[in-house]
Scaffold this active site. Structure first.
Site, PDB file in Angstrom:
ATOM      1  N   TYR A 140       7.263  -7.978  25.655  1.00 54.89           N
ATOM      2  CA  TYR A 140       8.712  -7.720  25.493  1.00 54.89           C
ATOM      3  C   TYR A 140       9.182  -6.688  26.512  1.00 54.89           C
ATOM      4  CZ  TYR A 140      10.037 -10.519  21.452  1.00 54.89           C
ATOM      5  OH  TYR A 140      10.367 -11.571  20.630  1.00 54.89           O
TER       6      TYR A 140
ATOM      7  N   ARG B 292     -10.469   5.744   2.048  1.00 55.79           N
ATOM      8  CA  ARG B 292     -10.878   6.405   3.286  1.00 55.79           C
ATOM      9  C   ARG B 292     -11.676   7.671   2.974  1.00 55.79           C
ATOM     10  NH1 ARG B 292      -5.619   5.654   7.132  1.00 55.79           N
ATOM     11  NH2 ARG B 292      -4.476   5.770   5.178  1.00 55.79           N
TER      12      ARG B 292
ATOM     13  N   THR C 245       0.835  -1.219   0.000  1.00 53.65           N
ATOM     14  CA  THR C 245       0.000   0.000   0.000  1.00 53.65           C
ATOM     15  C   THR C 245       0.867   1.267   0.000  1.00 53.65           C
ATOM     16  OG1 THR C 245      -0.223  -0.047   2.429  1.00 53.65           O
ATOM     17  CG2 THR C 245      -1.970  -1.094   1.150  1.00 53.65           C
TER      18      THR C 245
ATOM     19  N   VAL D 228       8.388  -7.204   6.189  1.00 60.34           N
ATOM     20  CA  VAL D 228       8.895  -7.362   7.566  1.00 60.34           C
ATOM     21  C   VAL D 228       8.194  -8.468   8.363  1.00 60.34           C
ATOM     22  CG1 VAL D 228       9.791  -5.010   7.766  1.00 60.34           C
ATOM     23  CG2 VAL D 228       7.428  -5.487   8.466  1.00 60.34           C
TER      24      VAL D 228
ATOM     25  N   TYR E  39      -7.586  -6.207  11.192  1.00 57.70           N
ATOM     26  CA  TYR E  39      -6.749  -5.060  11.579  1.00 57.70           C
ATOM     27  C   TYR E  39      -6.790  -4.871  13.102  1.00 57.70           C
ATOM     28  CZ  TYR E  39      -5.016  -0.189  11.419  1.00 57.70           C
ATOM     29  OH  TYR E  39      -4.295   0.972  11.578  1.00 57.70           O
TER      30      TYR E  39
HETATM   31  N1  UDP Z   1     -16.933   6.903   4.746  1.00 62.26           N
HETATM   32  C1  UDP Z   1     -17.908   7.494   3.979  1.00 62.26           C
HETATM   33  N2  UDP Z   1     -17.713   7.588   2.627  1.00 62.26           N
HETATM   34  C2  UDP Z   1     -16.589   7.167   2.007  1.00 62.26           C
HETATM   35  C3  UDP Z   1     -15.580   6.571   2.800  1.00 62.26           C
HETATM   36  C4  UDP Z   1     -15.778   6.449   4.162  1.00 62.26           C
HETATM   37  O1  UDP Z   1     -18.955   7.937   4.487  1.00 62.26           O
HETATM   38  O2  UDP Z   1     -16.501   7.298   0.778  1.00 62.26           O
HETATM   39  C5  UDP Z   1     -17.161   6.799   6.193  1.00 62.26           C
HETATM   40  C6  UDP Z   1     -16.949   5.435   6.807  1.00 62.26           C
HETATM   41  O3  UDP Z   1     -18.100   4.643   6.697  1.00 62.26           O
HETATM   42  C7  UDP Z   1     -16.623   5.816   8.248  1.00 62.26           C
HETATM   43  C8  UDP Z   1     -15.911   7.157   8.101  1.00 62.26           C
HETATM   44  O4  UDP Z   1     -16.213   7.623   6.801  1.00 62.26           O
HETATM   45  O5  UDP Z   1     -17.801   6.006   8.980  1.00 62.26           O
HETATM   46  C9  UDP Z   1     -14.404   7.082   8.228  1.00 62.26           C
HETATM   47  O6  UDP Z   1     -13.982   6.057   7.375  1.00 62.26           O
HETATM   48  P1  UDP Z   1     -12.477   5.816   6.982  1.00 62.26           P
HETATM   49  O7  UDP Z   1     -12.462   4.759   5.938  1.00 62.26           O
HETATM   50  O8  UDP Z   1     -11.839   7.115   6.661  1.00 62.26           O
HETATM   51  O9  UDP Z   1     -11.773   5.274   8.299  1.00 62.26           O
HETATM   52  P2  UDP Z   1     -12.283   4.589   9.670  1.00 62.26           P
HETATM   53  O10 UDP Z   1     -12.388   5.717  10.617  1.00 62.26           O
HETATM   54  O11 UDP Z   1     -13.617   3.923   9.475  1.00 62.26           O
HETATM   55  O12 UDP Z   1     -11.210   3.636   9.981  1.00 62.26           O
END
Ligand code: UDP
Length: 312
Positions: free
Chosen positions: A159, A186, A35, A57, A145
């Site tokens: 550790y 995201r 990524t 890693v 994750y």
């Molecule tokens: N989200 C959204 N539209 C998008 C991508 C993400 O509404 O196109 C929402 C997602 O459902 C979450 C929030 O944005 O509620 C943050 O999502 P992100 O993937 O940034 O990271 P997260 O905080 O969920 O790890």
């Protein structure tokens, strides 16, 4: 210091490489580039203080010579990415952390693990303080994750306790800024690329879920302060300014003067309903708090994505 940064070509890793080189340290970045991106670190090759190894890693790590600190930041970090790479995500959080810890022990180096607000899962308290144990679905799509990072924290503390190693555990809340991949899935990159192209901005669910977004330069400063501290317990680093996703979409639409419509799409499974860091420990013990406002950070990020899209 001579510092090894795993995930050094990623979003946070690349900012850390630059930060430590600018402070006069030597940096060795390791990344398998699933990524991460060479574009994030290309210009660092000009510096004689920078080395890069393309390497996974989750295998035995060896770097010749003295090493003072290891920052284990390798991992897919977007929900879309860890759905695409579920097993590498589990492996880098679990096996990769084990290898990086063994390497740090061998070098008598400080070890820092990039943990996450995801250890709190879909939290039942808001804001989340470090003593909260979380509400994680281990077998849901985000479990790969969340559980890998929870395991990583447990391994790091083991550790620390058993081998008396100096460790740091940073729980990183949502962070944004330049060097994020525009297609990483995201919210910030999605909303920005949609807004720039005047395409529909996709809000998942009804947009009432909340997040608290930290600009990357603030986060990096927090990482540095934690590394310098003697704190081995987890510390939340993030911006406590909490907003709904709908507000985020509207703000991005406004600052980009976009003609996009805001549309609603199904909410992904186990999507946390609220998220906001309690940063009392960071404030009192690290004397750290974020400085960059959401609007200012989003504007800087928008310029970066506009530039990226021009050359894409
Ligand atoms: N989200 C959204 N539209 C998008 C991508 C993400 O509404 O196109 C929402 C997602 O459902 C979450 C929030 O944005 O509620 C943050 O999502 P992100 O993937 O940034 O990271 P997260 O905080 O969920 O790890």
């Amino acid at each position: 210091m001579r510092i090894v940064i795993t995930g050094g070509a990623g979003f946070l890793g690349s900012h850390l490489c630059r930060y430590f080189i600018n402070k006069g340290h030597k940096v060795i970045a390791i990344d398998n580039l699933i990524t991460g991106s060479m574009a994030n670190i290309e210009y660092l090759f000009k510096s004689s203080s920078f080395e890069f190894y393309k390497y996974d890693v989750t295998n035995y790590i060896h770097v010749p010579g003295k090493v003072d600190a290891i920052l284990h930041f390798a991992s897919p970090a977007s929900p879309v990415d860890y759905l695409k790479f579920p097993i590498p995500t589990l492996k880098v959080g679990a096996l990769g952390t084990h290898k990086a810890l063994g390497f740090a022990k061998d070098k008598k180096a400080i070890f820092m693990i990039a943990s996450t607000s995801e250890v709190y899962g879909d939290p039942l308290i808001n804001p989340q303080h470090e003593k909260y144990w979380g509400n994680v679905n281990p077998v849901g799509p985000r479990g790969v994750y969340d559980e890998a990072k929870r395991f990583a924290e447990a391994m790091t503390m083991a550790y620390h306790r058993y081998h008396k190693m100096p460790v740091r555990i940073i729980r990183i809340f949502n962070t944004y800024g330049p060097n994020m991949r525009i297609n990483d899935g995201r919210a910030v990159p999605n909303f920005m690329s949609q807004a720039i192209k005047n395409k529909p901005i996709t809000v998942y669910g009804d947009g009432s879920q909340t997040r608290s977004l930290c600009y990357v330069s603030d986060l990096v400063e927090g990482i540095y302060r934690l590394l310098e501290s003697g704190i081995s317990e987890p510390v939340n680093i993030g911006n406590p300014h909490e907003i709904t996703l709908l507000e985020l979409a509207q703000t991005i639409k406004k600052i980009s003067a976009s003609k996009s419509k805001i549309v609603f799409k199904p909410l992904p499974q186990d999507d946390p309903k609220v998220r906001r860091p309690d940063i009392t420990i960071a404030k009192t013990k690290l004397k750290w708090e974020p400085k960059v406002s959401l609007e200012e950070g989003l504007k800087k990020t928008l310029s970066y994505f506009k530039e990226k899209l021009k050359t894409a």
